[in-house]
Design an enzyme around this catalytic site. Structure first.
Site, PDB file in Angstrom:
ATOM      1  N   ASN A  13       0.886  -1.247   0.015  1.00 52.93           N
ATOM      2  CA  ASN A  13       0.087   0.061  -0.054  1.00 52.93           C
ATOM      3  C   ASN A  13       0.977   1.369  -0.088  1.00 52.93           C
ATOM      4  O   ASN A  13       1.336   1.539   0.941  1.00 52.93           O
ATOM      5  CB  ASN A  13      -0.818   0.061   1.200  1.00 52.93           C
ATOM      6  CG  ASN A  13      -1.680   1.253   1.343  1.00 52.93           C
ATOM      7  OD1 ASN A  13      -1.960   1.984   0.192  1.00 52.93           O
ATOM      8  ND2 ASN A  13      -2.362   1.594   2.557  1.00 52.93           N
ATOM      9  N   GLU A 180      -5.029  -5.145  10.736  1.00 52.63           N
ATOM     10  CA  GLU A 180      -3.884  -4.283  10.873  1.00 52.63           C
ATOM     11  C   GLU A 180      -3.964  -3.332  12.447  1.00 52.63           C
ATOM     12  O   GLU A 180      -4.972  -2.603  12.686  1.00 52.63           O
ATOM     13  CB  GLU A 180      -3.971  -3.179   9.980  1.00 52.63           C
ATOM     14  CG  GLU A 180      -5.431  -2.551   9.774  1.00 52.63           C
ATOM     15  CD  GLU A 180      -5.511  -1.305   8.743  1.00 52.63           C
ATOM     16  OE1 GLU A 180      -4.253  -1.191   8.169  1.00 52.63           O
ATOM     17  OE2 GLU A 180      -6.705  -0.656   8.720  1.00 52.63           O
ATOM     18  N   GLY A 186       2.802   2.693  11.003  1.00 54.28           N
ATOM     19  CA  GLY A 186       3.520   3.907  10.985  1.00 54.28           C
ATOM     20  C   GLY A 186       4.375   4.282  12.285  1.00 54.28           C
ATOM     21  O   GLY A 186       5.003   5.403  12.197  1.00 54.28           O
ATOM     22  N   SER A 226       3.095  -2.524  10.149  1.00 52.37           N
ATOM     23  CA  SER A 226       4.336  -2.032   9.959  1.00 52.37           C
ATOM     24  C   SER A 226       5.193  -3.376   9.611  1.00 52.37           C
ATOM     25  O   SER A 226       6.221  -3.719  10.578  1.00 52.37           O
ATOM     26  CB  SER A 226       5.054  -1.449  11.127  1.00 52.37           C
ATOM     27  OG  SER A 226       4.332  -0.249  11.417  1.00 52.37           O
TER      28      SER A 226
END
Length: 700
Positions: A13, A180, A186, A226
């Site tokens: 992504n 997720e 992030g 991540s």
């Protein structure tokens, strides 16, 4: 019939990256080369579904470049309507016409930043399926939800809304779930493989209840928190992790290639296990093990082996620590404290023993009270006085009163008149607008009150806002409050106390669990040569709170939350532990007629009383230095007069027992050549100036 094998699927992504079409085309070319090279150079590895999810403006160009490579094209979102007046929206048919194979629905950033609700996500899933697109449905919990053990509940709720009305066929043939954990996106944080497996297993369990066990076994579940080349192999080895939704690492072709190569290697391992299962039937005539049962069986055994190794490692470490503790216990004295005053403080703090009054004084910070108690009067003889605001600490003056560090500043409270006069403002709130108050404080050996601050928001912002200040009386009757030079900024000041010679100051910013000592110049109010004195070991419960120093130089520290007070000797070694039957002792002082009793303040909800413990043989305290208030001081304008029965009871209880010393020379002339301890006991009831003289005589 649905196959029970799940293809591993790795999708990159790109989010709102890169910055230009040229950069997107370059990245696409590198991904194409990487995918083609893997197929050419590692033909022994099974194929893995690989996809990229570029921003809308780049989809057409990326699709053309990747044509024929086998790399799938995804879109980051879509609108649930087929067409119409929806500025900024893009429909499934538009995406399909540009060569898009799948679309993300419910990504955490769409939910958090753009406000997509579970209902919106459900409509997008149905629109994508209707428009001929495969779906990657994103679900996951925030950090608060994770910490409150709501992972399964949140994921189940999101799945239920998104997949309402979706057929079993569409779920089996065109659906991928991407788990997720929002707290790992992030941030560089990644759930451990075991944490991720637990969440994936819960998701598959929900899918089994919704679509049936056979269908659930066919639906891939990606991990999307991540993922990096370093974490991918261990994550992909988990039985319910069927690929990855990769963020930042997908913008670097080499890293992205490493991740989908790891997926191919995992697929090869699974294929090998499947072949073994099938061959076992031919050779042994046995029923073949179900493919995924075999996978899970082997991994379960591998996990158990790893767990045994980890348990062995921890057992060895625990044994080493136990041996260290046993060795330490041989040199540590254990004492049990008993309740001496059955009062009820919200947050008892700042105990000081006055030889002048033969009483213990302390404050209840949040209860807004100052307390006093005499051991001679029994456990029920404690008296208290309500104050106009929270109070951080107190100190005894050499003129028959107390210093009270209230929220707005420092005040003299005269025990003879019951009148309180303000000496000076608290600068952090008055001048700088900080949300702090005075906290821990103690009079140095020269008669100055040293006080640190408490940041009300330290648990939220963690900011080191506070300073350490020194309050001194001036000959004109006023007061001087100056920042202590060389003092550290901090969140919650504690452990302020001074060595017997007054030349060392101890200090702790409580959340750090480290106590430092400094060289202290009492004349200039300067700290220098910071040295780590004691750092709490990880296994020790609690945090350092208030402290005091005995005549032998040992530092007594209340471990709030740990249910104990500890003594740390001059070398930084723990040698005495005082056990308390409540969780949070807050501070300590040494008092009693022979200065051999440790008094301990505590806080609620289980505490709030005063506890005491007899000091070990050979250890005794120093008299509490009194604040050096000048003779003939005249207070500034403005006073606070207490009224009612409370002030009368408090004042009548606080009568001086030891005559006040008029001057240093007068006190010295009345002392015979008795023992040093007797000199200390009798003389150091005057000001800081008297204390220094008495200490000098005592040492001689």
């Amino acid at each position: 019939q649905a196959t029970t094998e799940r293809n591993l699927f790795v999708a990159g992504n790109w989010k709102m990256n890169p910055n230009s079409l040229e950069a997107a085309e370059s990245l696409s070319s590198l991904v194409k080369v990487a995918s083609t090279s893997l197929k050419r150079d590692r033909s022994d590895l099974p194929s893995v579904k690989v996809g990229v999810v570029p921003p809308y403006p780049f989809i057409g160009s990326v699709s053309r470049i990747l044509q024929g490579s086998g790399v799938l094209i995804g879109a980051q979102d879509l609108h649930w309507e087929a067409n119409g007046a929806f500025t900024g929206g893009i429909s499934a048919s538009m995406l399909k016409s540009m060569g898009v194979d799948f679309v993300l629905c419910g990504h955490s950033e769409r939910r958090a930043v753009f406000g997509d609700t579970d209902k919106d996500v459900g409509k997008k899933v149905k629109a994508g399926l209707k428009g001929g697109l495969d779906i990657v449905l994103c679900v996951g919990e925030t950090l608060d939800e994770y910490q409150n053990d709501l992972v399964e509940s949140i994921c189940s709720l999101q799945l239920a809304h998104a997949l309402s009305g979706v057929s079993i066929r569409d779920a089996v043939e065109r659906l991928t779930i991407a788990y997720e954990p929002v707290w790992a996106i992030g941030t560089g944080l990644t759930a451990t493989p075991q944490q991720a497996q637990h969440a994936h297993q819960a998701i598959r369990s929900w899918l089994s209840k919704r679509f049936g066990e056979d269908a659930a076994r066919c639906i891939p579940i990606q991990y999307g928190g991540s993922v990096t080349p370093e974490t991918a192999p261990d994550l992909l080895a988990m039985p319910d992790i069927d690929g990855a939704l990769v963020g930042g690492a997908s913008l670097v072709a080499d890293k992205f290639q490493s991740i989908f190569t790891a997926a191919a290697s995992e697929a090869a391992r699974c294929q090998s296990m499947k072949n073994f299962s099938e061959n076992s039937q031919k050779v042994l005539g046995a029923s073949p093990l179900d493919y995924w049962d075999a996978v899970e069986m082997v991994r379960e055994l591998s996990t158990k082996a790893e767990d045994i190794q980890n348990e062995l490692h921890h057992a060895k470490r625990d044994l080493e620590r136990f041996q260290e503790v046993r060795q330490l216990e041989k040199t540590v004295t254990y004492i049990k404290a008993k309740k001496s005053v059955p009062c009820s403080n919200d947050l008892g703090e700042s105990p000081v023993w006055s030889q002048r009054y033969e009483r213990l004084f302390w404050v209840d910070i949040t209860g807004k009270k100052v307390w006093s108690w005499s051991p001679d009067g029994g456990s029920e003889s404690a008296v208290s006085l309500n104050l106009p605001s929270m109070v951080g600490c107190t100190a005894i003056t050499d003129k028959g009163g107390l210093i009270l560090a209230l929220e707005d500043g420092f005040h003299r409270f005269h025990l003879s008149t019951g009148i309180m006069h303000k000496m000076t403002d608290w600068p952090e709130s008055k001048m700088y607008g900080l949300d702090t108050r005075p906290n821990d404080g103690r009079v140095d050996r020269s008669g100055n009150l040293v006080v640190g601050s408490y940041n009300f928001g330290h648990r939220k912002d963690g900011k080191e806002l506070g300073s350490v200040y020194r309050l001194s009386s001036t000959p004109s009757g006023g007061a001087s409050l100056e920042p202590l030079k060389g003092a550290p900024m901090h969140r919650v000041s504690n452990c302020i106390s001074f060595s017997p010679d007054g030349e060392t100051m101890y200090f702790c910013d409580t959340p750090t669990k480290r106590i430092f000592k400094y060289n202290y110049d009492p004349e200039t109010g300067t700290l220098s040569d910071q040295t780590l004195f004691y750092e709490m070991p990880p296994e020790m419960l609690g945090m350092p709170d208030g402290a005091n120093v005995d005549a032998q130089g040992g530092l007594w520290v209340a471990m709030s939350g740990g249910g104990r007070v500890v003594r740390i000797d001059n070398s930084g070694n723990l040698d005495v532990v005082v056990e308390i039957p409540v969780k949070s002792p807050t501070s300590v002082t040494i008092g009693g007629a022979s200065l051999d009793m440790l008094y301990i303040t505590t806080r609620g909800p289980d505490g709030g009383q005063i506890y005491e413990a007899k000091l070990p043989t050979g250890i005794h305290g120093l008299p509490e230095t009194e604040f050096d208030d000048w003779e003939g001081s005249t207070d500034p304008e403005g006073s606070y007069k207490f009224e009612g029965e409370g002030i009368s009871s408090f004042l009548s209880a606080c009568e001086e027992k030891v005559p006040r010393l008029e001057s240093t020379s007068q006190s010295m002339s009345s002392i015979s050549s008795t023992s040093a301890s007797k000199i200390t006991t009798n003389v150091v009831t005057g000001s800081g100036r008297d204390v220094r003289t008495a200490n000098a005589i005592s040492s001689e």
